[in-house]
Motif scaffolding. Structure first.
Motif, PDB file in Angstrom:
ATOM      1  N   ARG A   1      -6.971   6.119   1.549  1.00  0.00           N
ATOM      2  CA  ARG A   1      -6.090   6.122   0.322  1.00  0.00           C
ATOM      3  C   ARG A   1      -6.426   5.395  -0.610  1.00  0.00           C
ATOM      4  NH1 ARG A   1      -0.237   8.050   2.195  1.00  0.00           N
ATOM      5  NH2 ARG A   1      -0.853   9.531   3.899  1.00  0.00           N
TER       6      ARG A   1
ATOM      7  N   ARG B   1       2.169  10.784  11.392  1.00  0.00           N
ATOM      8  CA  ARG B   1       3.283  10.668  10.657  1.00  0.00           C
ATOM      9  C   ARG B   1       2.989   9.928   9.334  1.00  0.00           C
ATOM     10  NH1 ARG B   1       7.229   9.308  15.735  1.00  0.00           N
ATOM     11  NH2 ARG B   1       5.535   7.975  16.361  1.00  0.00           N
ATOM     12  N   ALA B   2       2.165   9.454   8.857  1.00  0.00           N
ATOM     13  CA  ALA B   2       1.836   8.846   7.795  1.00  0.00           C
ATOM     14  C   ALA B   2       0.444   9.102   7.313  1.00  0.00           C
ATOM     15  CB  ALA B   2       2.130   7.518   8.064  1.00  0.00           C
TER      16      ALA B   2
ATOM     17  N   PRO C   1      -7.434  -0.658   9.390  1.00  0.00           N
ATOM     18  CA  PRO C   1      -6.343  -0.149  10.191  1.00  0.00           C
ATOM     19  C   PRO C   1      -6.257   1.335   9.807  1.00  0.00           C
ATOM     20  CG  PRO C   1      -5.681  -2.161   9.329  1.00  0.00           C
ATOM     21  CD  PRO C   1      -7.067  -2.017   9.218  1.00  0.00           C
TER      22      PRO C   1
ATOM     23  N   HIS D   1       3.764   3.010  -6.712  1.00  0.00           N
ATOM     24  CA  HIS D   1       3.232   4.375  -6.624  1.00  0.00           C
ATOM     25  C   HIS D   1       4.217   5.601  -6.008  1.00  0.00           C
ATOM     26  CE1 HIS D   1      -0.709   2.331  -6.306  1.00  0.00           C
ATOM     27  NE2 HIS D   1      -1.115   3.237  -7.258  1.00  0.00           N
TER      28      HIS D   1
ATOM     29  N   LEU E   1       3.439  -8.272   2.791  1.00  0.00           N
ATOM     30  CA  LEU E   1       1.902  -8.118   2.609  1.00  0.00           C
ATOM     31  C   LEU E   1       1.379  -8.924   1.420  1.00  0.00           C
ATOM     32  CD1 LEU E   1      -0.515  -7.253   4.538  1.00  0.00           C
ATOM     33  CD2 LEU E   1      -0.466  -5.205   2.589  1.00  0.00           C
TER      34      LEU E   1
ATOM     35  N   SER F   1       2.939   6.429  -0.792  1.00  0.00           N
ATOM     36  CA  SER F   1       1.782   6.354  -0.012  1.00  0.00           C
ATOM     37  C   SER F   1       0.980   5.202   0.160  1.00  0.00           C
ATOM     38  CB  SER F   1       0.913   7.543  -0.744  1.00  0.00           C
ATOM     39  OG  SER F   1       0.655   7.140  -1.945  1.00  0.00           O
ATOM     40  N   ALA F   2       1.233   4.389  -0.677  1.00  0.00           N
ATOM     41  CA  ALA F   2       0.646   2.778  -0.404  1.00  0.00           C
ATOM     42  C   ALA F   2       1.095   1.928   0.657  1.00  0.00           C
ATOM     43  CB  ALA F   2       0.480   2.274  -1.885  1.00  0.00           C
ATOM     44  N   LEU F   3       2.194   2.571   1.339  1.00  0.00           N
ATOM     45  CA  LEU F   3       2.593   1.644   2.452  1.00  0.00           C
ATOM     46  C   LEU F   3       1.979   1.784   3.601  1.00  0.00           C
ATOM     47  CD1 LEU F   3       6.493   2.464   2.021  1.00  0.00           C
ATOM     48  CD2 LEU F   3       5.352   0.156   1.381  1.00  0.00           C
ATOM     49  N   LEU F   4       1.954   0.884   4.598  1.00  0.00           N
ATOM     50  CA  LEU F   4       0.927   1.016   5.700  1.00  0.00           C
ATOM     51  C   LEU F   4       1.739   1.240   6.907  1.00  0.00           C
ATOM     52  CD1 LEU F   4      -0.823  -2.326   4.529  1.00  0.00           C
ATOM     53  CD2 LEU F   4      -1.510   0.067   4.285  1.00  0.00           C
ATOM     54  N   PRO F   5       1.301   2.389   7.582  1.00  0.00           N
ATOM     55  CA  PRO F   5       2.036   2.709   8.726  1.00  0.00           C
ATOM     56  C   PRO F   5       1.929   1.852   9.898  1.00  0.00           C
ATOM     57  CG  PRO F   5       0.173   4.181   8.353  1.00  0.00           C
ATOM     58  CD  PRO F   5       0.421   3.429   7.190  1.00  0.00           C
ATOM     59  N   TRP F   6       0.896   0.926   9.993  1.00  0.00           N
ATOM     60  CA  TRP F   6       0.694   0.071  11.112  1.00  0.00           C
ATOM     61  C   TRP F   6       1.582  -1.185  11.092  1.00  0.00           C
ATOM     62  CZ3 TRP F   6      -2.752   1.998   8.004  1.00  0.00           C
ATOM     63  CH2 TRP F   6      -3.553   0.948   7.439  1.00  0.00           C
TER      64      TRP F   6
ATOM     65  N   PHE G   1      -5.703  -9.464  -2.549  1.00  0.00           N
ATOM     66  CA  PHE G   1      -6.345  -9.580  -1.595  1.00  0.00           C
ATOM     67  C   PHE G   1      -7.902  -9.361  -1.836  1.00  0.00           C
ATOM     68  CE2 PHE G   1      -2.829  -8.056   1.237  1.00  0.00           C
ATOM     69  CZ  PHE G   1      -2.762  -9.065   2.112  1.00  0.00           C
TER      70      PHE G   1
ATOM     71  N   GLU H   1      -4.679   4.562  -2.970  1.00  0.00           N
ATOM     72  CA  GLU H   1      -3.318   3.644  -3.546  1.00  0.00           C
ATOM     73  C   GLU H   1      -3.334   2.682  -2.612  1.00  0.00           C
ATOM     74  OE1 GLU H   1      -3.341   7.102  -2.649  1.00  0.00           O
ATOM     75  OE2 GLU H   1      -1.825   8.008  -3.809  1.00  0.00           O
ATOM     76  N   ARG H   2      -3.632   2.699  -1.043  1.00  0.00           N
ATOM     77  CA  ARG H   2      -3.746   1.679  -0.230  1.00  0.00           C
ATOM     78  C   ARG H   2      -4.561   0.463  -0.678  1.00  0.00           C
ATOM     79  NH1 ARG H   2      -3.558   4.399   5.476  1.00  0.00           N
ATOM     80  NH2 ARG H   2      -1.205   5.300   5.593  1.00  0.00           N
TER      81      ARG H   2
ATOM     82  N   TYR I   1       7.221   4.743   9.404  1.00  0.00           N
ATOM     83  CA  TYR I   1       7.320   6.181   9.714  1.00  0.00           C
ATOM     84  C   TYR I   1       8.654   6.647  10.457  1.00  0.00           C
ATOM     85  CZ  TYR I   1       5.258   4.370  13.838  1.00  0.00           C
ATOM     86  OH  TYR I   1       4.781   3.679  15.115  1.00  0.00           O
ATOM     87  N   HIS I   2       9.485   5.738  10.623  1.00  0.00           N
ATOM     88  CA  HIS I   2      10.834   6.160  11.232  1.00  0.00           C
ATOM     89  C   HIS I   2      12.050   6.244  10.201  1.00  0.00           C
ATOM     90  CE1 HIS I   2      10.353   5.158  15.665  1.00  0.00           C
ATOM     91  NE2 HIS I   2      10.019   6.152  15.392  1.00  0.00           N
TER      92      HIS I   2
ATOM     93  N   MET J   1      -2.129  -7.013  -5.019  1.00  0.00           N
ATOM     94  CA  MET J   1      -1.581  -8.218  -4.345  1.00  0.00           C
ATOM     95  C   MET J   1      -2.577  -9.452  -4.100  1.00  0.00           C
ATOM     96  SD  MET J   1       0.469  -6.523  -1.198  1.00  0.00           S
ATOM     97  CE  MET J   1       0.089  -4.793  -0.981  1.00  0.00           C
TER      98      MET J   1
ATOM     99  N   PRO K   1       0.192   4.486  17.239  1.00  0.00           N
ATOM    100  CA  PRO K   1       1.544   5.093  16.924  1.00  0.00           C
ATOM    101  C   PRO K   1       1.986   6.038  15.907  1.00  0.00           C
ATOM    102  CG  PRO K   1       1.960   2.964  16.794  1.00  0.00           C
ATOM    103  CD  PRO K   1       0.518   2.791  16.885  1.00  0.00           C
ATOM    104  N   TRP K   2       1.330   5.633  14.802  1.00  0.00           N
ATOM    105  CA  TRP K   2       1.884   6.524  13.523  1.00  0.00           C
ATOM    106  C   TRP K   2       1.018   7.467  13.384  1.00  0.00           C
ATOM    107  CZ3 TRP K   2      -1.192   1.859  13.594  1.00  0.00           C
ATOM    108  CH2 TRP K   2      -2.298   1.923  13.281  1.00  0.00           C
TER     109      TRP K   2
ATOM    110  N   ARG L   1       8.308  -4.479  -2.075  1.00  0.00           N
ATOM    111  CA  ARG L   1       7.138  -4.955  -1.808  1.00  0.00           C
ATOM    112  C   ARG L   1       6.560  -5.584  -3.317  1.00  0.00           C
ATOM    113  NH1 ARG L   1       1.834  -2.013   0.682  1.00  0.00           N
ATOM    114  NH2 ARG L   1       1.346  -1.178  -1.223  1.00  0.00           N
TER     115      ARG L   1
END
Lengths: 255, 273, 259
Positions: free
Chosen positions: A150, A254-255, A174, C85, C103, C89-94, A162, A152-153, C137-138, A160, A250-251, C151
């Protein structure tokens, strides 16, 4: 009764029916064309202790397992690196894409004749064959997963501060991991299939060599025994890969 | 909007996964150059004299070989034998797989009863149980077509089954309100809703069956493209081997391309790569 | 207050060359955002409000004109201008909630202990203390949006760019989040730039409202309001029920409809 329990009952019933059909076939069918579960078990334990043409069944299965796992791991390593390169670099992608797409569409055993001509019937030719069948799948899958990260990520990571390596390590790898794992599972199936074919056509060791030799000698009990062993191995490997996916991602979904 | 098109006039600050973009035109150009470069490298390697001509014939030699084979009595008959087996086997898999998948998707009993045998044999490479089929049916068309049908069957059934589970409830309820019978619901609502995934399943099944047909022809057959190539390799006729290999790859690409076109035509509302 | 505006767009034009002809996303836009202000960009879709945000973030560059931050041209994205945003959707699920917030600090090379402390502070600020170890995701969508906000704030960026952050949140949560945004803006005194579709949100939160028009994207007019500051001073959102707020809201609505 809850749905899941009902399903389980049907599953159990289904397996019972399967065994019953097998058992009744061995009694009704012509001898030699079908063998009872008991006969398969007896033949397997015989081969396990006395060996078959100089190789015990454990050795044969072990040789094949080592070949598959080696071929798969190497395919995975090369495929992921290649996939990352072409997923991140459009020129790389444009250069490699036609070759990868072509490689993906060739039936793996098609390579066998050429590979045997070039590398002989030894273990090198088998490894090359397995790489040819596994690498394109992993590379294409990885590149697609990288391209689907994505925006946005990645933008967020740029904000930030990076750099390219940080983005690769914290965002791209990831994010692409679920897709990479799927392609690794598909590649495992392809590599296993290629090895079984190669052992049947050009080999003098391994579980599939044993199977095809048994076919040629009309040894039905051993044929079924070998296929059962391959089936257990395939199911076990698939379960391991599914478990790995659940632990690493695990996600998922769900995301 | 943003960086999506390569011809965007506004400069981009390299925020994407990719650091820069290629237009479709440039991409195709570079790909073509890559293929041409590959053939040139092959020609140079063949001419370098480091490899024997038996192991590495030049592209020109392979072309001549192709023309010779093409005029001869072996290539095309074997080619069409392979294609006929492929389409017969896959046809059986589709004709059996789609209804069974629909049934399993709609009935708990069917799912519970049929899932174990499918899941048990699915992870096995088809070529492994080909051994049993050869013992039952002997070497010949029957065992090959059966193994292709069995090999192509699981992805078609499973995709159909999963698609049925995902059909939107509102659509089925809507059909029920309109008074459609169960058969009517299947024909007008469930089947069209599942079509994209069914086609995906057929595409995967086709790929599997294509791999299996070549393998099966090598293991136990005296006809077909796989047998022809394998047989040529026994006599170290590398020109035939390479010709056959290229033909196999191009056929694989063509089959995949045909499926893409079919998907675009039949389910234009789904985006395909 | 400094003389230089915190963010400045001067004669900015952004255009794209499409097959059908050039598309002018922004036409000669001038915009000053002064330090500590809360500027809302509002207008019909296609008016280029998100383009302005992307210019400020450094994700895109203007075709003509200049984007300046504290008088210096913006060259690319950087940790001094954080973006929130829509729909998180820019958050990281892991990563856990806390790791997501931390981060940006990690990118800066802030040591772990220090990072933990800062993250805790900002999670408290968005009322998510105690949720640090949860997987992303919880937690609910509204909570995810607060994580995204924390963030952006955690890097101590002087400018926070909000791209419809409340767009995907239900009405009740939105009221709560609006007050939270106001509270955070008031306490941290950062510069906020908000892109929104909601007239009420713009009138309630902003110090400055910038109304834009579409095709080509232009700034129509700019006005100052102070209901947010009033709400902060009174400690309640009851200004929303009073006549001046209602009037301001319908005036802005009129401008949007009739241009």
């Amino acid at each position: 009764m809850p749905t899941s329990l009902k399903l389980l009952c049907y599953n159990a019933l289904s397996i019972l029916v399967l065994l019953a059909v097998w058992w009744s076939l061995t009694h009704a069918g012509k001898p030699g064309a079908s063998v009872s579960p008991h006969a398969v078990w007896a033949r397997l334990s015989d081969v396990a202790t006395n060996g078959y043409m100089g190789a015990s069944i454990g050795e044969s299965a072990g040789i094949s397992a080592v070949r598959v796992v080696t071929g798969w791991l190497l395919s995975g390593l090369i495929g992921v690196v290649l996939g990352l390169i072409i997923g991140l670099n459009p020129y790389g992608r444009a250069i490699v894409d036609p070759w990868l797409n072509y490689g993906r569409c060739v039936p793996p055993l098609g390579y066998l004749s050429l590979v045997v001509l070039w590398f002989g019937v030894g273990s090198a030719s088998k490894l090359v064959l397995l790489l040819l069948s596994g690498v394109p799948l992993v590379a294409v899958g990885t590149a697609a997963a990288v391209a689907a990260v994505r925006r946005e990520r990645i933008e967020g990571a740029c904000s930030m501060g990076f750099g390219p390596l940080g983005r690769l390590r914290f965002i791209i790898l990831p994010s692409a991991l679920p897709g990479i794992l799927v392609s690794l599972r598909i590649a495992f199936g392809a590599v296993f299939a290629a090895l079984v074919g190669a052992e049947m056509v050009a080999s003098s060791s391994g579980i599939a060599w044993m199977t095809i030799t048994a076919v040629n000698r009309g040894d039905m009990a051993l044929v079924i025994g070998c296929i059962l062993i391959m089936g257990v191995f395939a199911l076990f490997a698939d379960a391991c890969l599914q478990r790995l996916t659940r632990v690493l991602v695990p996600w998922a979904g769900r995301a | 909007m943003r960086v999506a098109s390569g011809s965007a006039e506004a400069g981009t600050a390299g925020a994407g996964a990719l650091s820069f973009y290629l237009s479709r035109y440039h991409f195709t150009l570079v790909s073509l150059a890559s293929v041409v470069a590959g053939v040139v490298v092959w020609e140079l390697l063949a001419r370098s004299g480091r490899f024997s001509e038996i192991l590495l014939p030049s592209p020109g030699a392979v072309w001549v070989e192709f023309l010779r084979l093409s005029a001869g009595p072996d290539l095309w008959p074997n080619y069409f034998v392979t294609l006929r087996r492929l389409f017969l086997g896959l046809g059986v898999a589709v004709v059996a797989g789609v209804p069974i998948g629909l049934l399993m998707g709609m009935s708990l009993a069917a799912r519970g009863l049929l899932n174990p045998p499918i899941e048990l044999y699915r992870p096995l490479p088809a070529i492994s149980y080909f051994a049993i089929l050869v013992m039952w049916f002997g070497v010949g068309e029957q065992s090959i077509v059966t193994v292709l049908a069995l090999g192509g069957f699981p992805p078609i059934v499973l995709e159909t089954l999963h698609a049925v589970a995902k059909v939107r409830k509102e659509r089925i309820e809507g059909a029920q309100s309109m008074g459609l019978s169960t058969l009517g619901q299947i024909i007008h609502v469930i089947l069209p809703s599942c079509l994209p995934q069914i086609l995906t399943g057929i595409r995967v099944g086709l790929g599997l069956a294509y791999s299996v047909v070549v393998a099966a022809e090598m293991v136990a057959s005296t006809s077909g493209l796989g047998w022809m190539v394998y047989n040529a390799s026994q006599f170290v006729e590398s020109g035939t081997v390479i010709t056959g290999l290229i033909l196999m790859g191009l056929t694989g690409l063509a089959l995949d391309g045909i499926m893409t076109v079919v998907q675009r035509r039949l389910v234009p509302w789904v985006a395909y790569a | 207050m400094r003389n230089e505006p915190t963010m400045k767009l001067s004669d900015v034009t952004v255009s794209y060359q499409l097959k059908a002809g050039p598309l002018i996303a922004l036409d000669n836009v001038n915009l000053d955002v002064s330090e500590g202000s809360f500027v809302s960009l509002i207008g019909p879709s296609g008016c280029g409000k998100s383009t302005i945000l992307n210019l400020m973030a450094g994700y895109i560059k203007p075709t003509r004109g200049q984007v300046l931050m504290m008088g210096k041209p913006v060259e690319g994205p950087g940790p001094d201008r954080m973006v929130v945003h829509q729909s998180s959707s820019a958050l990281l699920p892991w990563l856990s909630v806390a790791d997501n917030v931390g981060l940006g600090l990690r990118a800066k090379g802030v040591p772990k202990a220090k990072r933990k402390e800062i993250v805790r502070n900002y999670l408290d600020l968005v009322s998510l203390g105690g949720f640090g170890d949860h997987p992303i995701y919880h937690i609910s969508g509204g909570m995810q949006q607060r994580v995204a906000l924390a963030r952006a704030l955690a890097t101590e960026a002087p400018v926070v760019l909000l791209d419809e952050p409340l767009g995907a949140i239900d009405a009740l949560q939105r009221e709560v989040m609006q007050d939270l945004l106001l509270d955070i803006w008031n306490r941290t005194r950062r510069t906020f730039v908000l892109v929104t579709h909601s007239v009420e949100e713009a009138v309630y939160l902003s110090t400055d409202i910038v109304v834009m028009s579409a095709r080509p994207g232009r700034v129509l007019r700019r006005s100052s309001v102070s209901f947010g500051a009033q709400a902060v001073a009174e400690g309640s959102s009851k200004v929303k029920a009073e006549q001046p707020f209602v009037t301001a809201q319908s005036e802005l609505m009129n401008q949007l409809i009739h241009g």
